[in-house]
Design a protein around this motif. Structure first.
Motif, short mmCIF file in Angstrom:
data_model
loop_
_atom_site.label_atom_id
_atom_site.label_comp_id
_atom_site.label_asym_id
_atom_site.label_seq_id
_atom_site.Cartn_x
_atom_site.Cartn_y
_atom_site.Cartn_z
N LEU A 110 0.85 -1.19 0.00
CA LEU A 110 0.00 0.00 0.00
C LEU A 110 0.88 1.24 0.00
O LEU A 110 1.79 1.38 0.84
CB LEU A 110 -0.91 0.01 1.23
N VAL A 111 0.63 2.13 -0.94
CA VAL A 111 1.40 3.37 -1.07
C VAL A 111 0.49 4.55 -0.75
O VAL A 111 -0.62 4.64 -1.29
CB VAL A 111 1.98 3.51 -2.49
N ARG A 112 0.95 5.41 0.13
CA ARG A 112 0.26 6.68 0.33
C ARG A 112 0.70 7.62 -0.79
O ARG A 112 1.87 7.99 -0.87
CB ARG A 112 0.58 7.29 1.69
N CYS A 142 2.62 7.39 -10.09
CA CYS A 142 2.48 8.15 -8.85
C CYS A 142 3.81 8.09 -8.09
O CYS A 142 4.69 7.29 -8.39
CB CYS A 142 1.34 7.61 -7.97
N VAL A 143 3.92 9.00 -7.11
CA VAL A 143 5.02 8.95 -6.14
C VAL A 143 4.40 9.03 -4.76
O VAL A 143 3.29 9.52 -4.59
CB VAL A 143 6.04 10.09 -6.35
N GLY A 144 5.12 8.51 -3.77
CA GLY A 144 4.58 8.55 -2.42
C GLY A 144 5.46 7.80 -1.45
O GLY A 144 6.67 7.61 -1.69
N THR A 145 4.86 7.35 -0.36
CA THR A 145 5.58 6.60 0.67
C THR A 145 4.87 5.28 0.93
O THR A 145 3.64 5.19 0.85
CB THR A 145 5.67 7.40 1.97
N VAL A 146 5.65 4.26 1.23
CA VAL A 146 5.08 2.96 1.52
C VAL A 146 4.37 3.03 2.87
O VAL A 146 4.96 3.37 3.89
CB VAL A 146 6.16 1.87 1.54
N ALA A 147 3.07 2.73 2.85
CA ALA A 147 2.26 2.77 4.07
C ALA A 147 2.18 1.40 4.74
O ALA A 147 2.28 1.29 5.97
CB ALA A 147 0.85 3.28 3.76
N VAL A 148 1.98 0.35 3.96
CA VAL A 148 1.98 -1.02 4.46
C VAL A 148 2.74 -1.86 3.44
O VAL A 148 2.38 -1.88 2.27
CB VAL A 148 0.55 -1.59 4.64
N LEU A 188 11.38 -3.04 0.94
CA LEU A 188 10.65 -1.77 0.84
C LEU A 188 9.97 -1.48 2.17
O LEU A 188 8.74 -1.61 2.31
CB LEU A 188 9.61 -1.84 -0.28
N PRO A 189 10.74 -1.12 3.20
CA PRO A 189 10.14 -0.89 4.52
C PRO A 189 9.16 0.28 4.50
O PRO A 189 9.23 1.16 3.63
CB PRO A 189 11.34 -0.59 5.41
N GLU A 190 8.25 0.26 5.43
CA GLU A 190 7.28 1.34 5.53
C GLU A 190 7.99 2.68 5.71
O GLU A 190 8.97 2.79 6.43
CB GLU A 190 6.31 1.07 6.68
#
Length: 317
Positions: free
Chosen positions: A28-30, A61-67, A73-75
């Motif tokens: 899941l990516v924020r 898209c770009v973002g941060t790993v949420a889960v 690929l750590p959160e």
């Protein structure tokens, strides 16, 4: 922002959806930002037969790993993603959260603002890949014509080619956009009035054709004998009815294409990191025309459909 059915920009509707649940091989990516692309416009119009509706569009898209489901690929990791059927076979970047295959995620370390980072993946990887497909060697010189120069990919290609030391000509349909190309190092800006954009008597060595269906045959006539034409855009549509390769490709002239799906995931990660570094160093420009909020994506599609943009349109939720 859900595309509820094919149609005009009003078919893009703001909806509250459940946050997707992760599954094996997907994280899941924020979403912090997403670039807008012509392919999304054409899908919204109904020109992508494989796409079913309703669908959350957005091929990047770009973002941060949420889960995360990938130890590599750590959160909290900053990532970019593009293509791989994003926004087509599964929901894409027009959202606050996107569930994406781990294989598409490209980890990055950067301090760039989210809107700047969001302007880079699809645009600059397509530009890089197209110049590679043309066979252009950095520092070797040569004459390059970019058709569709004030598209986001056209402006990125001009930036890269200028750094390679090439002679560059580029077309635009609107005279008011000429200054933007000159600022990128384009020596010859040509207003596209429907005629063949001849600059060099012997023809360009390379043509990057981002207009596509309407101009590719003319590009083949225009390039010097033995030169190369690369089709990497579809500003005028996807199909070329009645194309006869033997009759329409001059002997010795090469016709190729570039599709950014070849640089998705791990294949494009190193290239994207180099692009980010060049933007941070001020060598490349993000070439952002406008930044929209998520709820304003219908208006963004109208702006894109009216060909008003000079460069990249970006959404930040």
């Amino acid at each position: 922002m859900v595309c509820v059915q094919p149609g005009d920009p009003d078919v893009l509707r703001l909806r509250d959806l459940p946050v997707p649940e992760v599954r094996d091989g997907w994280s899941l990516v924020r979403v912090r930002g997403a670039g807008l692309n012509r392919s999304e416009l054409r899908t919204r119009q109904g020109h992508s037969p494989s796409v079913t509706f309703p669908r959350v569009l957005g091929i990047e898209c770009v973002g941060t790993v949420a889960v995360s489901t990938d130890p590599g690929l750590p959160e909290g990791t900053t990532v970019a993603a593009m293509m791989g059927e994003m926004g087509r076979a599964f929901d894409g970047g027009y959202a606050e959260y996107a569930l994406l295959p781990n294989a598409l995620l490209m980890p990055l370390t950067t301090e760039l603002a989210w809107d700047v980072l969001a302007a880079l993946p699809e645009t600059y990887l397509t530009a890089h890949g197209s110049l590679d497909a043309l066979g252009i060697v950095p520092g070797a010189g040569g004459r390059l014509l970019i058709r569709g120069g004030t598209s986001s990919v056209g402006m990125a290609a001009a930036t890269i080619a200028a750094g390679y030391g090439m002679q560059i000509a580029a077309t635009t349909r609107q005279r008011r956009k000429a200054a933007a190309l000159t600022a990128l190092g384009v020596e010859h800006v040509l207003v596209d009035d429907g005629t063949s954009p001849a600059v060099w008597p012997e023809g360009p060595d390379y043509v990057l054709d981002l207009v596509g269906a309407d101009t590719v045959v003319d590009s083949l006539r225009l390039v010097r004998r033995g030169g190369t034409v690369c089709v990497a855009g579809s500003l005028s549509g996807w199909a070329l009815p009645g194309f006869e390769p033997v009759a329409m490709i001059p002997s010795g002239t090469r016709l190729t294409a570039f599709h950014s799906d070849t640089l998705k995931g791990a294949a494009g990660a190193a290239v994207l990191r180099r692009v980010v570094h060049e933007v941070e160093a001020g060598v490349y420009r993000p070439n952002i025309d406008r930044v929209y909020a998520l709820e304003d994506l219908a208006e963004a599609h109208r702006y894109m459909e009216d060909n008003r943009a000079t460069g990249k349109l970006v959404m930040t939720p």
